[in-house]
Scaffold this motif. Sequence first.
Motif, PDB file in Angstrom:
ATOM      1  N   LYS A 127       0.972  -1.157   0.051  1.00  0.00           N
ATOM      2  CA  LYS A 127       0.202   0.089  -0.031  1.00  0.00           C
ATOM      3  C   LYS A 127       1.097   1.267   0.067  1.00  0.00           C
ATOM      4  CE  LYS A 127      -3.164   2.512   2.828  1.00  0.00           C
ATOM      5  NZ  LYS A 127      -3.845   2.582   4.036  1.00  0.00           N
ATOM      6  N   LEU A 128       2.014   1.262   0.986  1.00  0.00           N
ATOM      7  CA  LEU A 128       2.782   2.310   0.976  1.00  0.00           C
ATOM      8  C   LEU A 128       3.547   2.680  -0.408  1.00  0.00           C
ATOM      9  CD1 LEU A 128       4.109   4.435   2.842  1.00  0.00           C
ATOM     10  CD2 LEU A 128       6.065   2.760   3.231  1.00  0.00           C
ATOM     11  N   LEU A 129       3.870   1.561  -1.067  1.00  0.00           N
ATOM     12  CA  LEU A 129       4.880   1.866  -2.126  1.00  0.00           C
ATOM     13  C   LEU A 129       4.182   1.565  -3.658  1.00  0.00           C
ATOM     14  CD1 LEU A 129       7.774  -0.387  -0.589  1.00  0.00           C
ATOM     15  CD2 LEU A 129       7.442   2.117  -0.578  1.00  0.00           C
ATOM     16  N   GLY A 130       2.732   1.454  -3.631  1.00  0.00           N
ATOM     17  CA  GLY A 130       1.953   1.140  -4.630  1.00  0.00           C
ATOM     18  C   GLY A 130       2.084   2.246  -5.505  1.00  0.00           C
ATOM     19  N   ASP A 131       2.072   3.472  -5.410  1.00  0.00           N
ATOM     20  CA  ASP A 131       2.399   4.383  -6.426  1.00  0.00           C
ATOM     21  C   ASP A 131       3.574   4.584  -6.523  1.00  0.00           C
ATOM     22  OD1 ASP A 131       2.350   6.806  -7.820  1.00  0.00           O
ATOM     23  OD2 ASP A 131       1.269   7.947  -6.576  1.00  0.00           O
ATOM     24  N   ILE A 175      11.445  -0.324  -9.374  1.00  0.00           N
ATOM     25  CA  ILE A 175      10.611   0.720  -9.349  1.00  0.00           C
ATOM     26  C   ILE A 175      11.184   1.696 -10.525  1.00  0.00           C
ATOM     27  CG2 ILE A 175       9.557   2.784  -8.475  1.00  0.00           C
ATOM     28  CD1 ILE A 175       8.516   0.890  -6.359  1.00  0.00           C
ATOM     29  N   ALA A 176      10.548   2.099 -11.206  1.00  0.00           N
ATOM     30  CA  ALA A 176      11.170   3.088 -12.220  1.00  0.00           C
ATOM     31  C   ALA A 176      11.121   4.655 -11.993  1.00  0.00           C
ATOM     32  CB  ALA A 176      10.378   2.909 -13.883  1.00  0.00           C
ATOM     33  N   ASP A 177      11.750   5.399 -12.343  1.00  0.00           N
ATOM     34  CA  ASP A 177      11.632   6.816 -11.793  1.00  0.00           C
ATOM     35  C   ASP A 177      11.466   7.770 -13.103  1.00  0.00           C
ATOM     36  OD1 ASP A 177      12.670   8.664  -9.150  1.00  0.00           O
ATOM     37  OD2 ASP A 177      12.919   9.713 -11.314  1.00  0.00           O
ATOM     38  N   GLU A 178      10.477   8.434 -13.196  1.00  0.00           N
ATOM     39  CA  GLU A 178      10.384   9.353 -14.457  1.00  0.00           C
ATOM     40  C   GLU A 178      11.437  10.383 -14.570  1.00  0.00           C
ATOM     41  OE1 GLU A 178       6.706  11.171 -14.636  1.00  0.00           O
ATOM     42  OE2 GLU A 178       5.409   9.258 -14.551  1.00  0.00           O
ATOM     43  N   GLN A 179      11.693  10.982 -13.376  1.00  0.00           N
ATOM     44  CA  GLN A 179      12.707  11.921 -13.576  1.00  0.00           C
ATOM     45  C   GLN A 179      14.207  11.534 -14.033  1.00  0.00           C
ATOM     46  OE1 GLN A 179      13.206  14.520 -10.383  1.00  0.00           O
ATOM     47  NE2 GLN A 179      14.598  15.841 -11.458  1.00  0.00           N
ATOM     48  N   PRO A 200      15.626   7.855 -15.267  1.00  0.00           N
ATOM     49  CA  PRO A 200      15.241   6.637 -15.840  1.00  0.00           C
ATOM     50  C   PRO A 200      16.758   5.701 -15.443  1.00  0.00           C
ATOM     51  CG  PRO A 200      15.365   8.289 -17.540  1.00  0.00           C
ATOM     52  CD  PRO A 200      15.749   9.167 -16.429  1.00  0.00           C
ATOM     53  N   GLY A 201      17.641   6.088 -15.185  1.00  0.00           N
ATOM     54  CA  GLY A 201      18.780   5.350 -14.784  1.00  0.00           C
ATOM     55  C   GLY A 201      19.169   5.087 -13.268  1.00  0.00           C
ATOM     56  N   ALA A 202      17.927   5.571 -12.595  1.00  0.00           N
ATOM     57  CA  ALA A 202      17.898   5.255 -11.123  1.00  0.00           C
ATOM     58  C   ALA A 202      17.984   3.603 -10.837  1.00  0.00           C
ATOM     59  CB  ALA A 202      16.792   6.036 -10.465  1.00  0.00           C
ATOM     60  N   THR A 203      18.495   3.204  -9.736  1.00  0.00           N
ATOM     61  CA  THR A 203      18.262   2.095  -9.190  1.00  0.00           C
ATOM     62  C   THR A 203      17.277   1.803  -8.095  1.00  0.00           C
ATOM     63  OG1 THR A 203      20.415   1.351 -10.094  1.00  0.00           O
ATOM     64  CG2 THR A 203      19.572  -0.306  -8.530  1.00  0.00           C
ATOM     65  N   ILE A 204      15.885   1.590  -8.221  1.00  0.00           N
ATOM     66  CA  ILE A 204      15.031   1.871  -7.029  1.00  0.00           C
ATOM     67  C   ILE A 204      14.374   0.401  -6.539  1.00  0.00           C
ATOM     68  CG2 ILE A 204      12.964   2.986  -6.074  1.00  0.00           C
ATOM     69  CD1 ILE A 204      13.742   5.079  -8.032  1.00  0.00           C
ATOM     70  N   ARG A 205      14.445  -0.125  -5.467  1.00  0.00           N
ATOM     71  CA  ARG A 205      13.948  -1.330  -5.204  1.00  0.00           C
ATOM     72  C   ARG A 205      13.027  -1.290  -3.715  1.00  0.00           C
ATOM     73  NH1 ARG A 205      16.091  -1.746  -9.058  1.00  0.00           N
ATOM     74  NH2 ARG A 205      17.765  -3.080  -9.825  1.00  0.00           N
ATOM     75  N   THR A 206      12.181  -2.092  -3.668  1.00  0.00           N
ATOM     76  CA  THR A 206      11.355  -2.092  -2.448  1.00  0.00           C
ATOM     77  C   THR A 206      12.152  -3.025  -1.708  1.00  0.00           C
ATOM     78  OG1 THR A 206       9.995  -4.015  -3.308  1.00  0.00           O
ATOM     79  CG2 THR A 206       9.238  -1.736  -4.007  1.00  0.00           C
TER      80      THR A 206
END
Lengths: 560, 560
Positions: free
Chosen positions: A377-381, A417-421, A423-429
Amino acid sequence: MDGMTSPAELYHAHRELLDRAISAASARDYWSAFPESPSKKVYGEEAAPAGDRAFTALLGQAFPIDVPGAVGSVSTERSPYGIELGVSYPKADPLALVAAARAAVPGWRDAGPQGRAGVAAEILRRLHARVFELAHAVQHTTGQAFVMAFQAGGAHALDRGLEAVAFALAATTRLPASAPWAKGPLTLEKTSTVVGRGVGLVIGCTTFPTWNGFPGLFASLVTGNPVIVKPHPGAVLPLALTVQVCREVLRDAGLNPDIVTLAAEEPGDGIAATLATHPDVRIVDFTGSSEFGDWLEANARQAVVYTEKAGLNTVVLDSTDDYRGLLGNLAFSLSLYSGQMCTTPQNILIPRDGIATDAGRRSPDEFGADLTAALDKLLGDPRRAGGTLGAIVNDGVAARLAEAGTATGVIHPSTAIADEQFPGATIRTPLVARLDAADEKTYTREWFGPVSFLITTDSTEHSLRIFTETVRAHGALTALVHSTSPSVLAAARTAALDAGVHLSENLTGGVFVNQTAAFSDLHGTGANPAATASLTDDWFVTGRFFTLQSRRHLPTVDPS
Amino acid sequence: MDGMTSPAELYHAHRELLDRAISAASARDYWSAFPESPSKKVYGEEAAPAGDRAFTALLGQAFPIDVPGAVGSVSTERSPYGIELGVSYPKADPLALVAAARAAVPGWRDAGPQGRAGVAAEILRRLHARVFELAHAVQHTTGQAFVMAFQAGGAHALDRGLEAVAFALAATTRLPASAPWAKGPLTLEKTSTVVGRGVGLVIGCTTFPTWNGFPGLFASLVTGNPVIVKPHPGAVLPLALTVQVCREVLRDAGLNPDIVTLAAEEPGDGIAATLATHPDVRIVDFTGSSEFGDWLEANARQAVVYTEKAGLNTVVLDSTDDYRGLLGNLAFSLSLYSGQMCTTPQNILIPRDGIATDAGRRSPDEFGADLTAALDKLLGDPRRAGGTLGAIVNDGVAARLAEAGTATGVIHPSTAIADEQFPGATIRTPLVARLDAADEKTYTREWFGPVSFLITTDSTEHSLRIFTETVRAHGALTALVHSTSPSVLAAARTAALDAGVHLSENLTGGVFVNQTAAFSDLHGTGANPAATASLTDDWFVTGRFFTLQSRRHLPTVDPS
């Protein structure tokens, strides 16, 4: 204020702030000197775009800083958000840095505690004027999302720095500089002079270069020591900015700028070890891995060594009257900056027969499902998730996360998770896995990053025993208990005293176990292996200086 | 007051004294809580004979003290005054002592800072009630003459103990035990609890078992640690009395007496090393030889180690306007307790072309002759001489004195003095030898005992350089300069700051370089190799405890 201003004048200019900081450090109520909101209402229309421009102008350039004895340059940083940084720094010669620092000692000693505190406060003021630029630098080296970088890496780091200034100023002025003494006919005048221990070394980390670096830097400075700042090769820019400001202020105050210098290196050069064991380096502040922290404690024998390492941050679940609040609070704590905080919970202990809640008794299975749902829920968006998670700082964290993903018992796998601003960011839950109390080989190892374990125990009593034993042995920076029972809370407080760790109780709202506030919360204790001192208390500052006395007879007054 | 009295009641009873001590420790003016004169006017007709009887009753007996886990007994003391002591003590089992100390931790922690300070103050009060008995015990183990034993070993030691209580109480109560915190709608209650570092170990010396032992003992106690007291086998009785009183007071306060225990051993048993490296021993206080002090610093890695070792106490002679005062003052400093103070001057530096005085310029030859005459005048009457010199504490000092007597350049040989009251006493006058600045092999070695050197240098500047270099390398506890020149005094102050030693200037009256007063003079600095800390400042106490916090939301108040 940027012309020539003496240390005494700077003290006069910042006296009100310094007095307020000393009183806040003593009262321990809420106080902050640096607004944590980057909003236009607080900082004005121009601050954010100007900070952005200042940061962008640094990219791809040689960072403008002079370093005594430097030869060549290094460029070692990689943004977790995937942008090209390309900033280069003078490559340090450790022996030249130590020599320059030693040469700066007498003038810095003569500035006195108040003068040094005035200089330190002016450094903080000028860093604050560049806080948006600093926040971008923190974001693109640590992977903290921008708002967190602005807060933890900017405003809160400045608060932690000011807190260290306050403790250092209070400790160095507690004995009077001069006192008369009379015993019958014998009279003396006695003078006390504060003398720094020697050259200070601050070894920065990749995740919180300013928040964890400022306390040691400012504590050593105000107590009379020159400081060599050795950033992690992955997070140089925030500390390079800091050293640049320090040197400007020192020069403007008519002091030797080599009181603060920058030690940039190639990864693997190992100059932290060279500097930390140099006979003239007498103070070492380190934040980072237990391995190198332990090495420093064992080998930097000529120095006092303040380390903040790692540990097994623990949550003991017994019962709650706000189950929804518990889940939301814990999910945020696990997610914030992808668990890359030295304060993120790793081991969550739950009794086999579950916990009593206002939503009924929840078994470990049910609790695992509920926590997973709360995370989703927290990370859904994705857009909002990125602002909480930030980016993965380096390959080491990514590798641990991959290793944890191959184990059995994963109830919340880590997803990208992808980042719009960026695109090369490494984002993980975050990843959550189920374990049993018997699986201690797994959960007594520290998994720095977004990896946590839900561990089934025989009872709350058993949980508290595991808590005390594992923290005593392996350390921890935080602990959290949830219980509605006064006797369980009392037992948890005793267990935390025995374990040597600070305790949060029943956090279900907007205060999180992984956050500590300057002037109110101590960070680390010294009482367990995760750290040798607290940020900030008297023990953190009193080892950085000596008080030397001189005494002489007062001229006899002719009684006639 | 000898019935059951709680720690809180003891704090209440001694609150005025404790508050006064804290304010004196901060003001640094003259203050003493324990009268230093053994005269009947102060202590009454009965105190002296009662103390004499109490001491005599101890001789030839098993000392009445219980020691957890002790097996058998030891009797190891020899009076430097030649009387038979024959006191025996339970022989300690180090592991049993550590286990007993650990078991006492929770109750002592729960007593809190004020309760512990109340207990400490009551211990000091009861020790003071036995000060004459204690003085005899000090005299017949250390060789201090009775009046000095009463002062340095009794009243002044109690003052040093109270000073440590004051610093420890102030440091452990500086952060509030409880503080509210509010940030917008978020409110927390935060609690701070002081927790001791672990088991404390106090390793006593032969010359000042109480004066040097009390600060560490009381600092560790008030900060929440149990303490094992390990006396030197040559000076057990003063610390056995101390531990006996500690245990009485603890029992009467309803506490576990094993918070303080006695570790008596045979010479060569080496239990100090065993205890100092035990994982549960986390604080070590040591006074004694550089050799064992250095060993402790290198090997007691699990503990914070406070050492007071030895060094090259130095006198820089430049000029004086009170030559007679200088000579009398210096002769007394060399003679007091036969130079067996860690503060006695060893190296007296004089320029080759002599010093300007109100009695004309005096060459090194002339100064040597004048100092010799001053010593002979001071020590000419054997009865008075004995009161100043005391007796030689052990064979080690006697052997060094014999070795120094065989060298060339002796200008004041050591001679034996007979004592009427104690025909078996070993009493010696101080030896002074001439050296040149080039003879550094001799004068950079520490000659603990009545051995001093008059060293010819090229100039006062040269003297100051030798002073700084030798003290930086080998340590010192005291330094003295004589000069009428403001610029030389300023240079001497800078040299002392560089050397890291306290400085006395132009002492020509009743204040002596080898004496430091509690609540006013720091003893040792930490800034040179002779000691790792001062008696007593914040650094001496803050390493002995941790502050652990807990925090929780305050119940929400319904605004309606």
